[in-house]
Structures are given as structure tokens and as C-alpha cells.
Design a protein around this motif. Structure first.
Motif, short mmCIF file in Angstrom:
data_model
loop_
_atom_site.label_atom_id
_atom_site.label_comp_id
_atom_site.label_asym_id
_atom_site.label_seq_id
_atom_site.Cartn_x
_atom_site.Cartn_y
_atom_site.Cartn_z
N TRP A 134 43.65 16.66 -10.15
CA TRP A 134 43.00 15.56 -10.86
C TRP A 134 43.35 14.23 -10.20
CZ3 TRP A 134 44.58 11.16 -13.38
CH2 TRP A 134 43.60 10.51 -14.13
N PHE A 135 44.61 14.06 -9.83
CA PHE A 135 45.05 12.82 -9.18
C PHE A 135 44.31 12.60 -7.87
CE2 PHE A 135 47.82 10.38 -6.38
CZ PHE A 135 48.04 9.25 -7.16
N VAL A 136 44.22 13.64 -7.05
CA VAL A 136 43.53 13.51 -5.75
C VAL A 136 42.05 13.20 -5.96
CG1 VAL A 136 42.77 14.81 -3.71
CG2 VAL A 136 45.15 14.96 -4.47
N ILE A 137 41.41 13.90 -6.87
CA ILE A 137 39.97 13.72 -7.07
C ILE A 137 39.66 12.35 -7.66
CG2 ILE A 137 38.01 14.51 -8.46
CD1 ILE A 137 38.98 17.36 -7.97
N THR A 138 40.42 11.93 -8.67
CA THR A 138 40.08 10.68 -9.34
C THR A 138 40.63 9.44 -8.66
OG1 THR A 138 41.98 10.88 -10.84
CG2 THR A 138 39.86 11.78 -11.59
N ARG A 139 41.81 9.52 -8.09
CA ARG A 139 42.44 8.32 -7.51
C ARG A 139 42.08 8.13 -6.04
NH1 ARG A 139 43.16 6.06 -12.16
NH2 ARG A 139 44.72 7.07 -13.44
N TRP A 140 42.18 9.18 -5.26
CA TRP A 140 41.92 9.05 -3.82
C TRP A 140 40.45 9.14 -3.50
CZ3 TRP A 140 46.31 12.64 -1.64
CH2 TRP A 140 47.54 12.01 -1.84
N LEU A 141 39.76 10.14 -4.10
CA LEU A 141 38.34 10.33 -3.79
C LEU A 141 37.42 9.51 -4.68
CD1 LEU A 141 38.37 14.18 -3.19
CD2 LEU A 141 38.49 12.36 -1.50
N LYS A 142 37.98 8.93 -5.75
CA LYS A 142 37.23 8.08 -6.68
C LYS A 142 36.04 8.81 -7.31
CE LYS A 142 39.62 4.37 -5.57
NZ LYS A 142 40.79 4.09 -6.32
N ILE A 143 36.27 10.06 -7.68
CA ILE A 143 35.25 10.87 -8.36
C ILE A 143 35.66 10.99 -9.82
CG2 ILE A 143 34.17 13.14 -8.53
CD1 ILE A 143 34.75 13.45 -5.50
N GLN A 144 34.73 10.73 -10.72
CA GLN A 144 35.04 10.80 -12.14
C GLN A 144 35.16 12.26 -12.59
OE1 GLN A 144 32.09 8.62 -14.28
NE2 GLN A 144 32.91 6.64 -13.68
N MET A 145 36.18 12.52 -13.38
CA MET A 145 36.40 13.85 -13.98
C MET A 145 36.55 13.65 -15.48
SD MET A 145 36.57 16.20 -11.59
CE MET A 145 37.56 17.54 -12.18
N PRO A 146 36.07 14.60 -16.28
CA PRO A 146 36.25 14.46 -17.73
C PRO A 146 37.73 14.53 -18.11
CG PRO A 146 35.05 16.49 -17.19
CD PRO A 146 35.33 15.79 -15.91
N THR A 147 38.18 13.53 -18.87
CA THR A 147 39.57 13.52 -19.31
C THR A 147 39.74 14.19 -20.66
OG1 THR A 147 39.22 11.31 -20.21
CG2 THR A 147 40.18 11.46 -18.01
N GLY A 148 38.67 14.29 -21.43
CA GLY A 148 38.72 15.01 -22.70
C GLY A 148 39.71 14.41 -23.68
N ILE A 149 40.57 15.27 -24.22
CA ILE A 149 41.51 14.83 -25.25
C ILE A 149 42.67 14.00 -24.68
CG2 ILE A 149 40.95 16.74 -26.80
CD1 ILE A 149 43.47 18.16 -25.85
N LEU A 150 42.77 13.90 -23.38
CA LEU A 150 43.82 13.09 -22.75
C LEU A 150 43.30 11.71 -22.33
CD1 LEU A 150 45.50 15.81 -20.48
CD2 LEU A 150 46.21 15.04 -22.74
N THR A 151 42.18 11.29 -22.88
CA THR A 151 41.53 10.04 -22.46
C THR A 151 42.47 8.85 -22.49
OG1 THR A 151 39.37 10.82 -23.16
CG2 THR A 151 39.62 8.45 -22.93
N GLY A 152 43.22 8.66 -23.53
CA GLY A 152 44.11 7.51 -23.63
C GLY A 152 45.26 7.55 -22.63
#
Length: 155
Positions: A134-152
Motif C-alpha cells: 500500500w505504501f509503495v502504490i500510494t506514496r511512491w506511485l501516487k495511485i489511489q487505493m481504497p482505504t476502507g475502514i482505515l480512512t482516518g
């Protein structure tokens, strides 16, 4: 003799699917090497699939394998149906629970029930791998992933 082998029929299936993939890629348009069209990758992946299918087909014709009736002989259906149900649940709950929670649950079930791994290894892997991905995809690649119940927690 080869007509009854599982490898023969499997290779024919993949050869037909490969031919369809090549046709679909060509139909979408190949474009140029510098400016590939939408079917460029699909076309070349289909060509690779044709080559691999042909290799299996030639091998099946040279030396026939086990008969088609033996393909599912020792299948552990309980585990197969569990994995199918798990993947279906993963797809249905992906946006609601989020990538990390769904992946942790899936990996835990796979490692503890399907292919037994020691608890001391299964738990850290099931948590660290999805979080790392998740860290690689969202932070480095800047691709949105569903966070679901961990949104906050994941913003």
C-alpha cells in the motif's frame, strides 16, 4: 493417443484464447513503436501466449501425458472452494474494508488454512506485506487505493 492427454487439450484451449487475444489487440490498433496503440501490448502478449501454447502442444504430441480424466483426480475441493469464496469476498469487500484489511484477512486465511505456515511467520507477513505494498502504490506511485475502514489512519 495424444488426443486424450490433458496437456493436448489444455494447449488447444490456450492456443484458441491466444489467437483471440492477438485478434483483439490487432482490432484495437497496434500503433507505432514510438506511439503504441491501445492494442499494442495485448497483441504482443497474445503472440507470446501463442508461442508458449505451441510449445506445450508440440510436447503433448511428442510424448502424451496423463489422460484427461485424471486431471482432477486428487484435487482437494474443500481448499479450492475456500480459495474461490475468499477471492469473491475479497472482491466484494475491497472498497468497503479497504485494500489493507482485505489483504491481511486473505493472507491470514491462505497461510493458516490453505497452506499451513507457522503463526509466528504468518501474522507478520500478513500485516507487513499489504502495508508495504500500500505504501509503495500510494506514496511512491501516487495511485489511489481504497482505504476502507482505515480512512482516518491512512491519510
Amino acid at each position: 493417443m495424444a488426443i486424450r492427454s490433458a496437456e493436448f487439450w489444455g494447449a488447444l484451449f490456450w492456443l484458441a484464447l491466444s489467437a483471440f487475444t492477438v485478434w483483439a489487440g490487432h482490432d484495437l490498433g497496434l500503433g507505432q513503436l514510438r506511439d503504441p496503440g491501445s492494442g499494442f501490448a495485448l497483441f504482443w502478449i497474445g503472440c507470446l501466449m501463442i508461442w508458449l501454447s505451441a510449445l506445450v502442444l508440440v510436447g503433448a504430441l511428442r510424448q502424451p501425458g496423463e489422460p484427461l480424466t485424471m486431471v482432477w483426480h486428487q484435487t482437494r475441493w474443500r481448499k479450492v472452494s475456500t480459495v474461490v469464496a475468499l477471492l469473491l469476498a475479497y472482491g466484494l469487500l475491497f472498497e468497503t474494508l479497504g485494500f489493507i484489511v482485505c489483504s491481511i484477512i486473505m493472507l491470514l486465511v491462505l497461510m493458516l488454512y490453505i497452506d499451513r505456515v507457522a503463526l509466528a511467520l504468518a501474522v507478520p507477513l500478513s500485516v507487513l506485506v499489504p502495508v508495504g505494498i500500500w505504501f509503495v502504490i500510494t506514496r511512491w506511485l501516487k495511485i489511489q487505493m481504497p482505504t476502507g475502514i482505515l480512512t482516518g489512519w491512512l491519510r
